[in-house]
Design an enzyme around this catalytic site. Sequence first.
Site, PDB file in Angstrom:
ATOM      1  N   HIS A 183     -26.762  13.078 -16.330  1.00  0.00           N
ATOM      2  CA  HIS A 183     -28.093  13.237 -16.152  1.00  0.00           C
ATOM      3  C   HIS A 183     -28.721  12.227 -16.763  1.00  0.00           C
ATOM      4  CE1 HIS A 183     -27.036  17.424 -14.909  1.00  0.00           C
ATOM      5  NE2 HIS A 183     -27.116  16.801 -13.834  1.00  0.00           N
ATOM      6  N   GLU A 186     -31.257  12.664 -20.175  1.00  0.00           N
ATOM      7  CA  GLU A 186     -30.731  13.211 -21.271  1.00  0.00           C
ATOM      8  C   GLU A 186     -30.306  12.296 -22.364  1.00  0.00           C
ATOM      9  OE1 GLU A 186     -27.844  16.067 -19.397  1.00  0.00           O
ATOM     10  OE2 GLU A 186     -29.594  16.999 -18.141  1.00  0.00           O
ATOM     11  N   GLU A 386     -24.931  21.423 -24.249  1.00  0.00           N
ATOM     12  CA  GLU A 386     -26.228  20.862 -24.012  1.00  0.00           C
ATOM     13  C   GLU A 386     -26.838  20.895 -25.393  1.00  0.00           C
ATOM     14  OE1 GLU A 386     -27.721  20.700 -21.216  1.00  0.00           O
ATOM     15  OE2 GLU A 386     -26.519  21.851 -19.675  1.00  0.00           O
TER      16      GLU A 386
HETATM   17 ZN    ZN Z   1     -27.595  17.633 -17.681  1.00  0.00          ZN
END
Ligand code: ZN
Length: 432
Positions: A183, A186, A386
């Site tokens: 992504h 990020e 995350e």
């Molecule tokens: Zn992500």
Amino acid sequence: MADKITSLFFVFGIIGLWTQAGCGESNNKYDNYTLFRIYPIEESQFEFIKLLQSSNDDIEVLKKSRGYNDSTDVLVPPNRLQSFKDLAEKNHFNYDLKNQYGRSFESPERAPRRRVLRGFSIYEYHSFAAIQEFIDTMASKHPELIKLQTLGSSYQGRKMKLVKISQNPQAGNPVIFVDAGIHAREWVAPSMALYLIHRLVMDPEARKRELRGVDWYILPVVNPDGYEFSRTSKANRMWRKTRSKSPISNCYGVDGNRNYGFHWAVSGVSNNPCDMETYAGHKPFSELETQMVRDVMLSNPKRIKLYVSLHAYGQYLVYPWGYTASILPQKWRKLDELARKVSQAVQNAGGQPFKVMSAGQWYPAAGGSDDFAFGAAHIPYSYTMELTDGFEFVFPENRLRNTLPELYEGFRAFASEIRNEFSNKRFRDHNV
Ligand SMILES: [Zn+2]
Ligand SMILES: *[C@@H]1O[C@H](CO)[C@@H](O)[C@H](O)[C@H]1NC(C)=O
Ligand SMILES: *[C@@H]1O[C@H](CO)[C@@H](O)[C@H](O)[C@H]1NC(C)=O
């Protein structure tokens, strides 16, 4: 000196902002957006959040709740501010908000200039070109530890290199495979991957610990095209997807973490190529970038024992299944236990603990790399991590210096557990 340089660029930054604002509408489009963090505390509010995601609205859902009173974060444009506030209140949400959200974005243009002046710092965000240069330099300085494997090229032609770190590549050690940056926005995720490379190679202790009987494969930027796009302007700072041109529309990009071919598109995806967030692609593995990660997994059967995909944000450490909330893997307890050890190690180092759970428990989403690793490539431990909480996707560069070493302790814990379970007996700390 460093302070002078910083303030100098700060002044340039302000001028840049004025110039761009003068040029008109879309450049700093997030400047006047408001970030809402809404806190669901009852079932019906989760239903409301589900509707939020599927509405074809100009609001952007940055993060969804993974539990009661865990925030769902929504970026709201100025013309929707009042109506969104009304909606939140009507549904009895507790919420807080940050106005003028885009003004907190750091300008990516600063980094390359500073780099020229001061060299590569592991505690700064970098262009993809600078990252490649760092990797190439590390590999040529430490050929006894690092081998680079070129996997192919991204959609726009950027070379993707897998960094293999081993004290004895012939030994057939268990492998920990870490990727980051599928992504685009990020940024802290590629930073963490680079920091891992840095520590594993530069810290002499790592050779006695993290590298003892364990090999590491690290792919620091899975989506380099998106990453570079997110750096081109503050208006693109929130870009998530790849940059491939859709064959069936005029829109760009696929959500790489919905593109893996395991229960593909059965939940939590968009079929609309123009969806900014979760478009799954027109078929599984439509993206060159996800194909390359898949091939790393499939061409090292039995060796890879742990896969960790680095993302941001929310400080979650989640394991399969992601595609469904209704079943767990048979051996979920092992996945859960290891995740909690990692979280504890990070906490012991002064970091925030991770919230540990299965990825699909609160909102199922299919086509993630962690499910594919576990379910199709049969890697016994597979996680999505995350990183960070409290700064959304714009984790401040000046916090990297404290945060990356704390997170590293989690990877030390991963390594020691993988060694004890899978390495040749002589490397183990104890018999398990
Ligand atoms: Zn992500
Ligand atoms: C943000 O709001 C200010 C003040 O109303 C306005 O001058 C500016 O043009 C707006 N910026 C954008 C990008 O819409
Ligand atoms: C919910 O979370 C917010 C922010 O983290 C906190 O201030 C509040 O006390 C929490 N409420 C409950 C009921 O736990």
